[in-house]
Scaffold this active site. Sequence first.
Site, PDB file in Angstrom:
ATOM      1  N   HIS A  76       0.817  -1.213   0.000  1.00 16.09           N
ATOM      2  CA  HIS A  76       0.000   0.000   0.000  1.00 16.09           C
ATOM      3  C   HIS A  76       0.855   1.270   0.000  1.00 16.09           C
ATOM      4  CE1 HIS A  76       0.311  -0.232   4.557  1.00 16.09           C
ATOM      5  NE2 HIS A  76       0.457   1.066   4.389  1.00 16.09           N
TER       6      HIS A  76
ATOM      7  N   ASP B 199      -0.091  -7.626   1.151  1.00 18.53           N
ATOM      8  CA  ASP B 199       0.310  -6.229   1.386  1.00 18.53           C
ATOM      9  C   ASP B 199       1.825  -6.104   1.526  1.00 18.53           C
ATOM     10  OD1 ASP B 199       0.130  -3.517   1.630  1.00 18.53           O
ATOM     11  OD2 ASP B 199      -0.569  -3.519   3.710  1.00 18.53           O
TER      12      ASP B 199
ATOM     13  N   GLY C 284       3.570   6.617   7.663  1.00 21.13           N
ATOM     14  CA  GLY C 284       4.973   6.765   7.298  1.00 21.13           C
ATOM     15  C   GLY C 284       5.808   5.602   7.811  1.00 21.13           C
ATOM     16  N   ASN C 285       5.316   4.944   8.885  1.00 19.62           N
ATOM     17  CA  ASN C 285       5.986   3.753   9.406  1.00 19.62           C
ATOM     18  C   ASN C 285       5.703   2.513   8.564  1.00 19.62           C
ATOM     19  OD1 ASN C 285       5.844   5.113  12.540  1.00 19.62           O
ATOM     20  ND2 ASN C 285       7.611   3.837  12.035  1.00 19.62           N
ATOM     21  N   SER C 286       4.653   2.566   7.763  1.00 17.52           N
ATOM     22  CA  SER C 286       4.282   1.401   6.966  1.00 17.52           C
ATOM     23  C   SER C 286       5.446   0.921   6.109  1.00 17.52           C
ATOM     24  CB  SER C 286       3.092   1.734   6.057  1.00 17.52           C
ATOM     25  OG  SER C 286       1.929   1.940   6.805  1.00 17.52           O
TER      26      SER C 286
END
Length: 256
Positions: free
Chosen positions: A108, A144, A219-221
């Site tokens: 994502h 994902d 932003g950590n994804s």
Amino acid sequence: MKKFNLIILFVMLFTISSCSLINREYNNSINNKVVNVEDYTIEEFQDALVIATEKAQSSCVSVVDNGLIGTSLGSAVVVKRINYRGNTVVSDVTQATNFEYFAITNYHVVEGYSRSISVFLNENILDDSYKSSATLVKKSDIEDLALIKFTSPILIEPCTINISTNLKKAQIVLAIGSPHSLEYYNTVSMGIISHPNRFVTEGNKQVNYIQHDAAINPGNSGGGLFDINGNLIGINTARIEDNDDYIFGISLSIPA
């Protein structure tokens, strides 16, 4: 009031005595485990966290997907490096002049990929020498996850992966990524594993995550979840939030 106090005292005494009987009668393997906290100092514990962080963050980068719809910020973890001297692959890293890297992130983060993916290798985000263009190698919207590839003359150490098969509740974990903006490049947060195999319903399927309480934000994804030895155990993916019910501290990571 005196009668009430006596009742409370009786209940407390009964509970304590009952617990003692249970412990004597059912002395299982968990009860036999003893942790000698006197053998450790807070300074030693802190040093262990610092060493783990230094090891882990050396493999962490930031990812910006410049899509047609908009810009997406995320994080990624370098999992493989190929050393080149010119166009020749070399085994000795000291002889290499350029490197090809493969990094894993969330799908994502890069699903809007249509123009370019930029990878930032250092918190000096204004220095173009620490910036590379990446290509999408493989993706899985079901899992994902996505694999990206980029080259750079800058040496990056790939992560060490700890396959997440023996994780336990209360193990210490470190989450590393770039929350909110590139200004917060490679931010580190610490927490514990709340549940090593948390199945969450997503649509018509059950997805297995590592549930932990280390702080993660947009932003950590795609960033890494690491154990206390600095080994990768998961990819930070989502957090459960509900402002109306004040839900905090439920972070989810895809197991390594």
